[in-house]
Design a protein around this motif. Structure first.
Motif, PDB file in Angstrom:
ATOM      1  N   LEU A   5       0.837  -1.195   0.000  1.00 12.28           N
ATOM      2  CA  LEU A   5       0.000   0.000   0.000  1.00 12.28           C
ATOM      3  C   LEU A   5       0.864   1.234   0.000  1.00 12.28           C
ATOM      4  O   LEU A   5       1.909   1.268   0.650  1.00 12.28           O
ATOM      5  CB  LEU A   5      -0.882   0.010   1.257  1.00 12.28           C
ATOM      6  CG  LEU A   5      -1.940  -1.080   1.321  1.00 12.28           C
ATOM      7  CD1 LEU A   5      -2.485  -1.165   2.723  1.00 12.28           C
ATOM      8  CD2 LEU A   5      -3.032  -0.808   0.334  1.00 12.28           C
ATOM      9  N   LYS A  11      -1.243   8.022   6.223  1.00 15.13           N
ATOM     10  CA  LYS A  11      -2.570   7.634   5.740  1.00 15.13           C
ATOM     11  C   LYS A  11      -2.403   6.779   4.489  1.00 15.13           C
ATOM     12  O   LYS A  11      -1.501   7.023   3.683  1.00 15.13           O
ATOM     13  CB  LYS A  11      -3.384   8.878   5.366  1.00 15.13           C
ATOM     14  CG  LYS A  11      -4.059   9.538   6.552  1.00 15.13           C
ATOM     15  CD  LYS A  11      -4.901  10.664   6.004  1.00 15.13           C
ATOM     16  CE  LYS A  11      -5.569  11.464   7.095  1.00 15.13           C
ATOM     17  NZ  LYS A  11      -6.104  12.708   6.556  1.00 15.13           N
ATOM     18  N   VAL A  12      -3.280   5.822   4.338  1.00 16.38           N
ATOM     19  CA  VAL A  12      -3.237   5.002   3.135  1.00 16.38           C
ATOM     20  C   VAL A  12      -3.677   5.857   1.952  1.00 16.38           C
ATOM     21  O   VAL A  12      -4.684   6.552   2.028  1.00 16.38           O
ATOM     22  CB  VAL A  12      -4.184   3.789   3.271  1.00 16.38           C
ATOM     23  CG1 VAL A  12      -4.177   2.972   1.998  1.00 16.38           C
ATOM     24  CG2 VAL A  12      -3.789   2.944   4.457  1.00 16.38           C
ATOM     25  N   LEU A  14      -5.429   6.160  -1.391  1.00 17.26           N
ATOM     26  CA  LEU A  14      -6.411   5.337  -2.081  1.00 17.26           C
ATOM     27  C   LEU A  14      -6.056   5.235  -3.560  1.00 17.26           C
ATOM     28  O   LEU A  14      -5.388   6.103  -4.110  1.00 17.26           O
ATOM     29  CB  LEU A  14      -7.803   5.929  -1.897  1.00 17.26           C
ATOM     30  CG  LEU A  14      -8.206   6.096  -0.429  1.00 17.26           C
ATOM     31  CD1 LEU A  14      -9.527   6.833  -0.326  1.00 17.26           C
ATOM     32  CD2 LEU A  14      -8.288   4.764   0.272  1.00 17.26           C
ATOM     33  N   ASN A  15      -6.505   4.148  -4.168  1.00 17.87           N
ATOM     34  CA  ASN A  15      -6.168   3.921  -5.574  1.00 17.87           C
ATOM     35  C   ASN A  15      -6.953   4.847  -6.481  1.00 17.87           C
ATOM     36  O   ASN A  15      -8.167   4.800  -6.513  1.00 17.87           O
ATOM     37  CB  ASN A  15      -6.473   2.469  -5.937  1.00 17.87           C
ATOM     38  CG  ASN A  15      -5.544   1.520  -5.236  1.00 17.87           C
ATOM     39  OD1 ASN A  15      -4.338   1.743  -5.232  1.00 17.87           O
ATOM     40  ND2 ASN A  15      -6.099   0.504  -4.621  1.00 17.87           N
ATOM     41  N   ARG A  16      -6.244   5.693  -7.184  1.00 15.52           N
ATOM     42  CA  ARG A  16      -6.899   6.638  -8.091  1.00 15.52           C
ATOM     43  C   ARG A  16      -6.148   6.614  -9.421  1.00 15.52           C
ATOM     44  O   ARG A  16      -4.954   6.884  -9.451  1.00 15.52           O
ATOM     45  CB  ARG A  16      -6.844   8.065  -7.526  1.00 15.52           C
ATOM     46  CG  ARG A  16      -7.674   8.261  -6.270  1.00 15.52           C
ATOM     47  CD  ARG A  16      -9.154   8.266  -6.615  1.00 15.52           C
ATOM     48  NE  ARG A  16      -9.968   8.467  -5.447  1.00 15.52           N
ATOM     49  CZ  ARG A  16     -10.518   7.476  -4.744  1.00 15.52           C
ATOM     50  NH1 ARG A  16     -10.300   6.218  -5.091  1.00 15.52           N
ATOM     51  NH2 ARG A  16     -11.268   7.724  -3.698  1.00 15.52           N
ATOM     52  N   SER A  17      -6.867   6.330 -10.509  1.00 14.17           N
ATOM     53  CA  SER A  17      -6.182   6.300 -11.795  1.00 14.17           C
ATOM     54  C   SER A  17      -6.175   7.697 -12.398  1.00 14.17           C
ATOM     55  O   SER A  17      -7.085   8.484 -12.171  1.00 14.17           O
ATOM     56  CB  SER A  17      -6.898   5.332 -12.739  1.00 14.17           C
ATOM     57  OG  SER A  17      -8.182   5.822 -13.029  1.00 14.17           O
ATOM     58  N   GLY A  20      -9.165   8.227 -14.721  1.00 11.20           N
ATOM     59  CA  GLY A  20     -10.391   8.494 -13.982  1.00 11.20           C
ATOM     60  C   GLY A  20     -10.437   9.930 -13.514  1.00 11.20           C
ATOM     61  O   GLY A  20     -11.456  10.616 -13.659  1.00 11.20           O
ATOM     62  N   ASP A  21      -9.293  10.409 -12.976  1.00  8.41           N
ATOM     63  CA  ASP A  21      -9.233  11.803 -12.521  1.00  8.41           C
ATOM     64  C   ASP A  21      -9.579  12.747 -13.663  1.00  8.41           C
ATOM     65  O   ASP A  21     -10.370  13.680 -13.498  1.00  8.41           O
ATOM     66  CB  ASP A  21      -7.822  12.143 -12.009  1.00  8.41           C
ATOM     67  CG  ASP A  21      -7.627  11.628 -10.590  1.00  8.41           C
ATOM     68  OD1 ASP A  21      -8.651  11.351  -9.938  1.00  8.41           O
ATOM     69  OD2 ASP A  21      -6.476  11.497 -10.163  1.00  8.41           O
ATOM     70  N   ILE A  24     -13.281  12.572 -14.648  1.00  7.83           N
ATOM     71  CA  ILE A  24     -14.135  13.232 -13.653  1.00  7.83           C
ATOM     72  C   ILE A  24     -14.036  14.747 -13.796  1.00  7.83           C
ATOM     73  O   ILE A  24     -15.047  15.454 -13.756  1.00  7.83           O
ATOM     74  CB  ILE A  24     -13.724  12.777 -12.241  1.00  7.83           C
ATOM     75  CG1 ILE A  24     -14.242  11.376 -12.004  1.00  7.83           C
ATOM     76  CG2 ILE A  24     -14.250  13.725 -11.188  1.00  7.83           C
ATOM     77  CD1 ILE A  24     -13.749  10.760 -10.741  1.00  7.83           C
ATOM     78  N   PHE A  27     -15.964  15.838 -16.829  1.00  6.41           N
ATOM     79  CA  PHE A  27     -17.397  15.739 -16.549  1.00  6.41           C
ATOM     80  C   PHE A  27     -17.863  16.910 -15.690  1.00  6.41           C
ATOM     81  O   PHE A  27     -18.859  17.571 -15.993  1.00  6.41           O
ATOM     82  CB  PHE A  27     -17.687  14.413 -15.837  1.00  6.41           C
ATOM     83  CG  PHE A  27     -19.118  14.263 -15.383  1.00  6.41           C
ATOM     84  CD1 PHE A  27     -20.083  13.784 -16.256  1.00  6.41           C
ATOM     85  CD2 PHE A  27     -19.496  14.611 -14.094  1.00  6.41           C
ATOM     86  CE1 PHE A  27     -21.401  13.654 -15.844  1.00  6.41           C
ATOM     87  CE2 PHE A  27     -20.811  14.482 -13.671  1.00  6.41           C
ATOM     88  CZ  PHE A  27     -21.758  13.995 -14.552  1.00  6.41           C
TER      89      PHE A  27
END
Lengths: 288, 322
Positions: A5, A11-12, A14-17, A20-21, A24, A27
């Motif tokens: 991880l 803090k972990v 999070l998986n964000r491609s 995708g960013d 988004i 959009f």
């Protein structure tokens, strides 16, 4: 073996491609423009002089901003038999009277439903929940008979009293009290001999200020924006909203100016109270 | 809860109080009612108005829908005749019914999904930008008559923004009268309705997303959640189920309450009744024809489809994330 991880600041991550960013963002920007452009167009139309309003294609900015449309709205329209200020005064009066009553009755009821364990409270709250599921049109016909019976046709009462029992604000407040005020605290106050009215006013209300504000703002918004009741015929009792809808057929400039006046009030109130309202909405969930 | 009440009433575990009387259900209820009398007093004003303007009218409408009533004479019992006439002999009702369904089935789910998706996407922005974006998306729903701007946007002459552009680009030669043309009325009204639909449910989604426990996401990442879509489906949506239900309820009410926008933009009635909804049909029979029994039957149909829609959505949302 699970993959390692990524961690940042303990803090972990999070998986964000990246794709995708980007998607988004695109959009949100497109949707945001679609939402914002009409509002912007309305705003600038209100400040455009006649010549600029009639340009083809119209511009998305103003060359020479003018207050003329607002002056038209408040002076020229005054030459009609009911001055525009009267419509505005009606809207303000109705909104304030309706909101005030709703605030008093709604908060009292929310407290009682949430913290006083009287038999029948679940039934009443279930009815309130169900009422959120239907639009007011369904009750419209019989409401008319009741108005006739009460001699309320063509009066302010029609636009004010039914709002006192509007359920959305009450629902939000009850849920917020459930989530934020513990039964133990109320019980302790009761053992100390505080009356229910006193617990409501001195203990619970100060604790649920966000809900209180939310009830105030949502009720005010809906009354402020409500069109005229179909049962009010006297021109001097009608609301600003009706007046603007009528003007829109006469002058696009004055009507835009009217819409801008109309929308700026709820929007400004919302911006000021945004944090509190969002806080209240956090407990709006409906358990099934 | 029952336990604490028994203690509070000085009852032992056999249900006997110090007066020695057996604790029946009725007596327990009476004691509770007496102890909590203040509750009744506090809810009374609200309940009176709520019953007078919402509960009783809905019940009365259901009763009236089986009669013929014109307000001058006592209602005459007609059984299900009103409903038979509605569905078998009233073509305009069928138009209204299918238009209402069309509007509801498009605007309802789209506005519901939009208010979640937009809230979800904005959730990862910094708090200050999120606040601004929230205002931009929320503002149209609280702006009263602002949707009239769509009338100026799509004005039916060369001064309209859209017509101006289309003419300039050479796509059309004569301006389109958008809000009078049967091809455009329904889609335009749906767009305008969607534009005003990111309201309370949108805000509650924003609040709900901020309330989701971050440690759940971290646990999810450890358990092998690969991307944000899986995260949304397995963590976010299930933990927001009650908020989603609230949003769905409001979306449904909004979607079936369609009508004011059509009146303001297309006139009443709209060209060839293409945007004629149950609301219009109801108003027509109530305010112009004074057939209150028949109008009540329309109201009951509206009531029934809203309730059915709510039931279906509740069933559906129970399956989210499974």
């Amino acid at each position: 073996m699970a993959k390692r991880l990524r961690v940042r600041n303990h803090k972990v991550v999070l998986n964000r491609s990246k794709g995708g960013d980007a998607g988004i963002t695109i959009f949100l920007v497109l949707m945001g423009l679609a939402m914002f452009l009409p509002m912007w167009y309305l705003l600038i139309t209100a400040f455009k002089p006649l010549g600029e309003r009639n340009m083809t294609p119209p511009l998305l900015y103003v060359i020479k901003p003018t207050w003329q449309n607002f002056l038209d709205l408040f002076t020229n329209m005054n030459s009609t038999w009911v001055p525009i200020s009267r419509y505005l005064a009606n809207t303000i009066f109705i909104s304030v009277a309706a909101t005030f009553g709703c605030l008093v009755l709604g908060s009292l009821t929310a407290y009682a439903l949430s913290k006083i364990k009287f038999p029948g409270r679940n039934f009443i709250f279930a009815l309130i929940r169900y009422s959120l599921m239907i639009s007011t049109t369904v009750a419209g016909i019989t409401n008319f008979f009741i108005y006739v019976w009460l001699h309320w046709l063509d009066t302010y009462w029609i636009s004010i009293v039914p709002v006192w029992a509007s359920t959305l604000g009450l629902y939000l407040m009850k849920q917020f009290i459930d989530a934020n005020v513990s039964d133990e605290m109320i019980e302790a106050a009761r053992i100390d001999g505080a009356s229910e009215l006193r617990i409501y006013w001195q203990i619970v209300m100060p604790l649920v200020k966000p809900a209180w504000l939310t009830l105030l703002v949502t009720t005010f918004q809906s009354v402020w924006n409500a069109g005229a009741s179909g049962y009010v015929w006297s021109e001097n009792l009608k609301t600003f909203n009706t007046a603007i809808a009528n003007i829109s057929t006469v002058s696009a400039g004055a009507s835009s100016a009217g819409s801008v006046v109309m929308m700026s009030v709820p929007i400004i109130i919302f911006i000021i109270n945004q944090a509190k309202i969002v806080e209240t909405m956090g407990s709006s969930g409906m358990k099934d | 809860m029952a336990d604490t009440n028994i203690k509070a009433n000085n009852l032992n575990e056999h249900g006997y109080g110090y007066a020695g009387k057996p604790m029946t259900k009725g007596r327990y209820l009476r004691i509770q009612m007496k102890r909590n009398w203040a509750g009744y007093v506090m809810v009374l004003p609200f309940v009176l108005i709520f019953f007078a303007f919402t509960v009783v009218p809905v019940i009365l409408s259901i009763a009236l829908s089986f009669t013929s009533f014109n307000m001058l004479e006592w209602p005459e019992w007609k059984g299900v005749q009103n409903y038979v006439q509605l569905f078998l002999a009233d073509d305009l009702f069928i138009t209204a019914f299918s238009n209402t369904m069309l509007f509801a089935i498009t605007t309802g789910p789209i506005s519901f999904i939009l208010s979640f998706v937009v809230a979800w996407f904005t959730n990862e922005l910094s708090p200050r930008i999120r606040a601004i974006v929230t205002v931009i998306f929320y503002a149209p729903s609280i702006s009263g008559t602002a949707y009239l701007v769509w009338g100026i946007f799509f004005q039916g002459n060369i001064y309209g923004y859209v017509n101006g552009w289309l003419l300039k680009m050479g796509i059309i030669n004569t301006p389109i009268v958008f809000f009078k043309d049967t091809k455009y009325i329904v889609p335009l009204c749906i767009i305008v309705a969607l534009w005003t639909s990111l309201g309370t449910s949108f805000l509650s989604n924003i609040a709900g997303l901020q309330g989701v426990d971050r440690s759940l996401y971290e646990a999810g990442a450890i358990d092998g959640i690969k991307n944000r879509w899986q995260e949304a489906w397995y963590i976010t949506l299930p933990s927001m189920r009650s908020i989603l239900l609230f949003g769905a309820v409001l979306s449904i009410t909004g979607a079936f309450g369609f009508g004011a926008i059509v009146n303001a933009l297309c006139g009443n009635p709209s060209t060839d009744y293409v945007a004629w909804t149950l609301q219009h049909h109801l108003t027509e029979y109530m305010s112009t024809r004074f057939e209150y029994g028949y109008a009540s039957a329309i109201a009951v149909v509206l009531f029934a489809i809203m309730m059915i829609a709510n039931l279906l959505v509740q069933k559906f949302l129970a399956k989210v994330g499974q």
